[in-house]
Design an enzyme around this catalytic site. Structure first.
Site, PDB file in Angstrom:
ATOM      1  N   LYS A 143       0.864  -1.166  -0.027  1.00  0.00           N
ATOM      2  CA  LYS A 143      -0.033   0.032   0.177  1.00  0.00           C
ATOM      3  C   LYS A 143       1.034   1.185   0.057  1.00  0.00           C
ATOM      4  O   LYS A 143       1.999   1.433   0.687  1.00  0.00           O
ATOM      5  CB  LYS A 143      -0.952  -0.099   1.288  1.00  0.00           C
ATOM      6  CG  LYS A 143      -2.263  -0.805   1.120  1.00  0.00           C
ATOM      7  CD  LYS A 143      -3.027  -0.334   2.310  1.00  0.00           C
ATOM      8  CE  LYS A 143      -4.464  -1.207   2.301  1.00  0.00           C
ATOM      9  NZ  LYS A 143      -5.074  -1.058   3.265  1.00  0.00           N
ATOM     10  N   GLU A 237      -7.287  -5.585  -1.250  1.00  0.00           N
ATOM     11  CA  GLU A 237      -8.264  -5.195  -0.264  1.00  0.00           C
ATOM     12  C   GLU A 237      -9.822  -5.732  -0.888  1.00  0.00           C
ATOM     13  O   GLU A 237     -10.541  -4.569  -0.551  1.00  0.00           O
ATOM     14  CB  GLU A 237      -8.136  -4.287   0.551  1.00  0.00           C
ATOM     15  CG  GLU A 237      -8.750  -4.083   1.674  1.00  0.00           C
ATOM     16  CD  GLU A 237      -8.155  -2.830   2.588  1.00  0.00           C
ATOM     17  OE1 GLU A 237      -7.113  -2.640   3.032  1.00  0.00           O
ATOM     18  OE2 GLU A 237      -9.158  -2.166   2.951  1.00  0.00           O
ATOM     19  N   ARG A 241      -8.198  -8.807   3.660  1.00  0.00           N
ATOM     20  CA  ARG A 241      -7.225  -7.657   4.016  1.00  0.00           C
ATOM     21  C   ARG A 241      -7.813  -6.597   4.853  1.00  0.00           C
ATOM     22  O   ARG A 241      -7.161  -6.135   5.749  1.00  0.00           O
ATOM     23  CB  ARG A 241      -6.472  -6.916   2.811  1.00  0.00           C
ATOM     24  CG  ARG A 241      -5.233  -6.043   3.038  1.00  0.00           C
ATOM     25  CD  ARG A 241      -4.455  -6.073   1.994  1.00  0.00           C
ATOM     26  NE  ARG A 241      -3.436  -4.943   2.580  1.00  0.00           N
ATOM     27  CZ  ARG A 241      -2.232  -4.638   1.678  1.00  0.00           C
ATOM     28  NH1 ARG A 241      -2.170  -5.405   0.550  1.00  0.00           N
ATOM     29  NH2 ARG A 241      -1.502  -3.716   2.310  1.00  0.00           N
ATOM     30  N   ASN A 245      -7.478  -3.637   9.238  1.00  0.00           N
ATOM     31  CA  ASN A 245      -8.058  -2.428   9.820  1.00  0.00           C
ATOM     32  C   ASN A 245      -8.617  -2.302  10.949  1.00  0.00           C
ATOM     33  O   ASN A 245      -9.278  -1.209  11.644  1.00  0.00           O
ATOM     34  CB  ASN A 245      -8.938  -1.814   8.627  1.00  0.00           C
ATOM     35  CG  ASN A 245      -8.640  -1.454   7.314  1.00  0.00           C
ATOM     36  OD1 ASN A 245      -7.107  -1.353   7.225  1.00  0.00           O
ATOM     37  ND2 ASN A 245      -9.308  -1.810   6.156  1.00  0.00           N
ATOM     38  N   HIS A 248      -8.781   0.698  13.156  1.00  0.00           N
ATOM     39  CA  HIS A 248      -8.661   2.017  12.139  1.00  0.00           C
ATOM     40  C   HIS A 248      -9.521   2.733  11.916  1.00  0.00           C
ATOM     41  O   HIS A 248      -9.442   3.889  11.502  1.00  0.00           O
ATOM     42  CB  HIS A 248      -8.021   1.261  11.002  1.00  0.00           C
ATOM     43  CG  HIS A 248      -6.462   1.030  10.951  1.00  0.00           C
ATOM     44  ND1 HIS A 248      -5.884  -0.170  11.962  1.00  0.00           N
ATOM     45  CD2 HIS A 248      -5.231   1.406  10.454  1.00  0.00           C
ATOM     46  CE1 HIS A 248      -4.737  -0.252  11.814  1.00  0.00           C
ATOM     47  NE2 HIS A 248      -4.228   0.729  11.082  1.00  0.00           N
ATOM     48  N   HIS A 252      -8.597   6.552  12.763  1.00  0.00           N
ATOM     49  CA  HIS A 252      -8.430   7.358  11.985  1.00  0.00           C
ATOM     50  C   HIS A 252      -9.431   8.619  12.170  1.00  0.00           C
ATOM     51  O   HIS A 252      -9.220   9.645  12.009  1.00  0.00           O
ATOM     52  CB  HIS A 252      -8.639   6.932  10.495  1.00  0.00           C
ATOM     53  CG  HIS A 252      -7.755   6.264   9.692  1.00  0.00           C
ATOM     54  ND1 HIS A 252      -7.995   5.398   8.653  1.00  0.00           N
ATOM     55  CD2 HIS A 252      -6.186   6.088   9.809  1.00  0.00           C
ATOM     56  CE1 HIS A 252      -6.989   4.692   8.171  1.00  0.00           C
ATOM     57  NE2 HIS A 252      -5.897   5.204   9.049  1.00  0.00           N
ATOM     58  N   HIS A 266      -0.167   7.617  14.933  1.00  0.00           N
ATOM     59  CA  HIS A 266      -1.361   6.871  14.359  1.00  0.00           C
ATOM     60  C   HIS A 266      -1.343   5.756  15.268  1.00  0.00           C
ATOM     61  O   HIS A 266      -2.644   4.918  15.444  1.00  0.00           O
ATOM     62  CB  HIS A 266      -0.596   6.378  13.017  1.00  0.00           C
ATOM     63  CG  HIS A 266      -1.412   5.330  12.302  1.00  0.00           C
ATOM     64  ND1 HIS A 266      -2.860   5.593  11.696  1.00  0.00           N
ATOM     65  CD2 HIS A 266      -1.168   4.037  11.922  1.00  0.00           C
ATOM     66  CE1 HIS A 266      -3.125   4.124  11.438  1.00  0.00           C
ATOM     67  NE2 HIS A 266      -2.078   3.394  11.365  1.00  0.00           N
TER      68      HIS A 266
HETATM   69  N1  GLY Z   1      -2.051  -1.499   6.842  1.00  0.00           N
HETATM   70  C1  GLY Z   1      -3.219  -2.193   6.605  1.00  0.00           C
HETATM   71  C2  GLY Z   1      -2.690  -2.842   5.290  1.00  0.00           C
HETATM   72  O1  GLY Z   1      -1.738  -2.705   4.761  1.00  0.00           O
HETATM   73  O2  GLY Z   1      -3.651  -3.396   4.478  1.00  0.00           O
END
Ligand code: GLY
Length: 364
Positions: A143, A237, A241, A245, A248, A252, A266
């Protein structure tokens, strides 16, 4: 040295984990160079503490390199830095057969990966993550991205590196709060699907953040293997995947409300987010109170920051969640749990429950 493979067919790559790998970095980079020309992109902090080791190793081989240093901090994941890096690479006449080395924490890895993915329509890059968070999460899985004015990581690509080289000794110059923030992402793997690992962390977490090298290497290896397995199943994702999260969606929202400044890192927001995800799961009758207490107790023992220290507006937090990129068809997908190590995805969450959980946690 320990090795883990991210199995993605012809784009598979190895993650090397060990002590002092930086001093022999040239040896680990060389097999991937089509032409022995590289550009190291790093930040001011890493340049001060670790760059001489990497440069010494490259100088000792016949790999030529330029070095570009960007400011440290989340604000560097910006359109401005993205454009500036691309212009600098064009000026250096970096070619398709050359390689970029992303040398730093999550900010550098995400920004440089994004640059590598679009420069000349994509060139090779190697990740040398130096923060615990980058070593156990962001450097693995491809990512990449930058932040927009409207939120984190809203612009980016999937672009896998050729190799990830993790030297635990680079953690020695990381400040303690950053180390602890990275630790939250390690705990996350136990909470998602590995209750034994969470139990091991309950025993060994203090030693890990205290600097025990062998425990650090074991935990990083275990985390990278967990991530590699999920990424191999679902690189882009489309499904599983998204379990990564966990914590998250809440995290976030907390970061956005805090203005992405250093008062809340974070990883700290993820730790708070994991506790909130367990509290929400308990409120929905999905996990036990004991599960919530264990998770809370573990984070509270090790983390520096606690959600109660902040004066978040619940309305703003809910608004931030509803504008998260994980929204699909007007619905928000949460990672919930049926217990420690039993995470699953759900879009059937009543936002009144979310409001109540946030209210309880923040005392509002
Ligand atoms: N940090 C979450 C991912 O790489 O999917």
């Amino acid at each position: 040295m320990q090795t883990t493979t991210v199995d993605l067919g012809s784009r598979s790559y190895e993650i090397l984990i060990g002590e002092n790998l930086l001093d022999d970095a040239a040896e680990y980079i060389l097999p991937f160079l089509k032409r022995k020309k590289t550009v190291i992109i790093t930040d001011e902090n890493v340049a001060k503490h670790q760059l001489p080791r990497l440069e010494r190793s490259l100088k000792g081989s016949d790999i030529s390199f330029d070095t570009v240093i960007v400011p440290a901090g989340e604000a560097t994941k910006s359109f401005t830095q993205f454009e500036s890096l691309l212009e600098q690479l064009i000026t250096m006449r970096l070619e398709r057969s050359d390689t970029i080395i992303a040398f730093g924490g999550g900010v550098v890895g995400d920004l440089v990966g994004f640059v590598a993915s679009v420069y000349l329509r994509g060139i090779n890059f190697i990740q040398i993550p130096t923060s615990l968070l980058a070593q156990v999460d962001s450097s693995v899985g491809g990512k990449t991205g930058i932040n927009s004015r409207q939120g984190k990581n809203l612009v980016g690509t999937f672009h896998q590196p050729q190799r990830v080289i993790i030297d635990v000794t680079s953690l020695d110059t990381l400040d303690h709060r950053h180390l602890i923030a990275g630790y939250a992402e390690i705990v996350k793997y136990g909470l998602i699907n590995d209750p034994e690992f969470f139990g091991w962390l309950e025993q060994n977490g203090e030693a890990l953040v205290g600097g025990n090298r062998n425990i650090q290497i074991d935990a990083i290896q275990k985390s990278c293997a967990a991530k590699a397995s999920i990424v191999a199943d679902d690189e882009k994702e489309a499904g599983v995947r998204a379990l990564l999260n966990l914590g998250h969606t809440f995290g976030h929202a907390l970061e956005a409300e805090n203005g992405y400044n250093d008062n809340l890192y974070h990883g700290e927001a993820v730790a708070m987010g994991c506790i909130l995800a367990f509290q929400l799961s308990y409120k929905m009758g999905l996990c036990t109170e004991q599960d919530v207490e264990r998770v809370e107790a573990h984070f509270k023992k090790l983390m520096v920051k606690d959600i109660s220290e902040y004066s978040f507006s619940i309305d703003n937090l809910l608004h931030n969640m509803m504008t998260d990129k994980k929204m699909a068809g007007g619905k928000l997908t949460f990672v919930l749990v049926r217990g420690i190590g039993h995470a699953f995805l759900s879009d059937a969450v009543d936002m009144n429950d979310v409001r109540a959980v946030l209210g309880d946690a923040t005392g509002r």
